[in-house]
Design a protein around this motif. Structure first.
Motif, mmCIF file in Angstrom:
data_model
loop_
_atom_site.group_PDB
_atom_site.id
_atom_site.type_symbol
_atom_site.label_atom_id
_atom_site.label_comp_id
_atom_site.label_asym_id
_atom_site.label_seq_id
_atom_site.Cartn_x
_atom_site.Cartn_y
_atom_site.Cartn_z
ATOM 1 N N HIS A 123 36.237 35.277 32.204
ATOM 2 C CA HIS A 123 35.764 35.038 33.620
ATOM 3 C C HIS A 123 35.039 33.862 33.505
ATOM 4 N N GLN A 126 30.159 33.617 31.982
ATOM 5 C CA GLN A 126 29.619 34.441 30.608
ATOM 6 C C GLN A 126 28.425 34.319 30.396
ATOM 7 N N ARG A 135 33.179 38.609 29.107
ATOM 8 C CA ARG A 135 33.455 39.017 30.495
ATOM 9 C C ARG A 135 34.862 38.656 31.157
ATOM 10 N N ILE A 137 38.254 38.565 33.959
ATOM 11 C CA ILE A 137 38.880 38.917 35.147
ATOM 12 C C ILE A 137 40.332 39.489 35.520
ATOM 13 N N PHE A 153 41.821 41.891 42.483
ATOM 14 C CA PHE A 153 41.017 41.311 41.320
ATOM 15 C C PHE A 153 40.262 42.482 41.032
ATOM 16 N N ARG A 154 39.770 42.418 39.587
ATOM 17 C CA ARG A 154 38.816 43.436 38.988
ATOM 18 C C ARG A 154 37.922 42.648 37.767
ATOM 19 N N GLU A 155 36.728 42.774 37.937
ATOM 20 C CA GLU A 155 35.863 42.025 36.742
ATOM 21 C C GLU A 155 35.800 43.328 35.873
ATOM 22 N N THR A 199 32.233 40.402 46.767
ATOM 23 C CA THR A 199 32.356 40.161 45.344
ATOM 24 C C THR A 199 33.917 39.779 44.985
ATOM 25 N N LEU A 200 34.226 39.378 43.810
ATOM 26 C CA LEU A 200 35.678 39.242 43.556
ATOM 27 C C LEU A 200 36.352 40.568 43.368
ATOM 28 N N SER A 201 35.581 41.459 42.757
ATOM 29 C CA SER A 201 36.435 42.652 42.507
ATOM 30 C C SER A 201 36.806 43.333 43.995
#
Length: 426
Positions: A123, A126, A135, A137, A153-155, A199-201
């Motif tokens: 990610h 951090q 962390r 991605i 995407f999923r974090e 969010t990216l997720s």
């Protein structure tokens, strides 16, 4: 392999995950796109205020609870139409503007058919990580209506004990936006932007250009270090228009703006290209499969132009007799470059193996597993395309390799393999 640990966590297709996307009437037309859009806007403008309000209320009753800031999305879409058709927005009520926006949108279930073929990178943030934790991605190929692929995407966090904790999936997903041409699909490089409040997720990147119209497939992400020490996240993927494939590159430094750039050169006509995470000597390098059967090492002076390479590996063992390919970018170890591969054997069964390449001269193969480290079996066999395990990119975490992988072109699973055990297998 006894030294590989698979997790019980699985990510599956979910038809309830929907986004609002632009509905491009012009892209659907064989002619008269401008007049068709103008006719639709005129029909809405001719409605009485009461009828327009009633129609908007009906749309919001159906969709407002299913999407994030639906009214704002409609207004943003209206603004794009206003600019394209040169409308006098000051003379149009808010209700009619929202309703016009709604007519130029549609709801899309982006992962109704499958989630598959993931890759993993560190990610960009951090901060706050405990010692031994990373962390990450995950990028995923999400397949929806018409078997069209997009990038989701999923974090998550990998703990010091090799436990994977995914961030909660937000209740609403949003599509990354681009300044798109309304009357025809754009061509060439484009830039898409994550919504400032998303969010990216919860972000999905959809096909934009004509070359991508039938899908963005199998993104192989890598954290790339430039010679000046700066970091950029690069990912090769296959753009598919329904008949022709083309390798393209996603580039981002912040996971807010994403450049989608077509690659040129004879090697870019093929799929499955995986970029080394830094230059080696004076060259950028890729692992690719140019003939559908063997793996090649490709060198270039440019990140986006790739010509023919030299043969690096060919099928050797029964579990890969049909063909071999890469499972994402090479991973740098003290011992060399660790390259995960996939092999196809009898009954088109897929397996994942590993190869070690020389750090200074990756054309030298130092070792190779003679048996798979992961293979399709038990619960990993069933799905849309049975007997497939496939990864688009793993990462190093301490003394292990974290491997997200697709199952049967349908779902996603996760595994950890100890590096020392992998090397002993070679």
């Amino acid at each position: 392999m006894d030294d590989i640990v698979t997790h019980s966590l699985r990510l599956h297709a979910d038809p309830s995950r929907v986004v609002v996307r632009p509905f491009h009437i012009g892209w659907q037309s064989n002619g008269g796109a401008q007049s068709r859009s103008e006719r639709l806007v005129r029909e809405v403008l001719d409605l009485s205020p009461q009828d327009a309000r009633a129609q908007l209320d009906a749309v919001l009753k159906d969709f407002e609870a299913r999407h994030w800031q639906t009214r704002r999305v409609f207004m943003t879409r209206y603004d794009e139409i206003e600019a394209q058709l040169k409308l006098d927005g000051a003379a149009i009520s808010d209700e009619k503007r929202q309703l016009i926006g709604a007519y130029f949108c549609h709801e899309y279930s982006y992962a109704a058919a499958a989630l598959m073929n993931p890759s993993a990178v560190p990610h960009f943030d951090q901060t706050g990580m405990a010692e031994g934790c990373t962390r990450v991605i995950l990028s995923m190929r999400a397949v929806g209506e018409g078997h069209i692929s997009s990038v989701a995407f999923r974090e998550g966090i990998i703990t010091a004990k090799n436990q994977l904790r995914l961030a909660p999936e937000p209740p609403f997903a949003t599509a990354a936006d681009a300044a798109e041409e309304e009357l025809q699909a754009p061509e060439g490089p484009v830039t898409v932007h994550r919504h400032r409040d998303s969010t990216l997720s919860g972000t999905v990147i959809f096909p934009i250009t004509k070359a991508q119209s039938n899908g963005l497939e199998d993104l192989r992400l890598v954290q790339f270090t430039h010679r000046d020490g700066s970091i950029e996240w690069l990912g090769t993927y296959t753009a598919y228009n329904g008949s022709v494939i083309q390798s393209e590159m996603m580039r981002t430094r912040d996971f807010r703006a994403f450049d989608l750039v077509p690659m040129t050169g004879s090697a870019a006509r093929n799929k499955g290209m995986a970029l080394f995470p830094r230059r080696i000597g004076d060259h950028y390098m890729m692992i690719g499969r140019q003939d559908g059967e063997n793996l090649f090492l490709i060198k270039s002076d440019s990140l986006t132009h790739w010509d023919e390479g030299t043969k690096l590996l060919e099928p050797r063992y029964p579990w890969e007799f049909v063909q071999i390919g890469n499972c994402g970018p090479p991973i740098e170890l003290d011992e060399g470059w660790l390259l995960l591969t996939h092999g196809v054997g009898a009954m088109r069964k897929y397996s994942i193996g590993a190869v070690l390449l020389d750090k200074d001269d990756p054309s030298k193969v130092l070792g190779r597993t003679n048996r798979p480290i992961l293979a399709a079996k038990d619960q990993d066999r069933e799905g849309y395309v049975p007997n497939v395990v496939y990864s688009c990119g793993a990462l190093r975490h301490g003394g292990s390799i974290f491997i997200p992988y697709g199952i049967a072109d349908s779902s996603i699973a996760f595994a950890f393999a100890r590096i020392d055990a992998l090397l002993r297998m070679m």
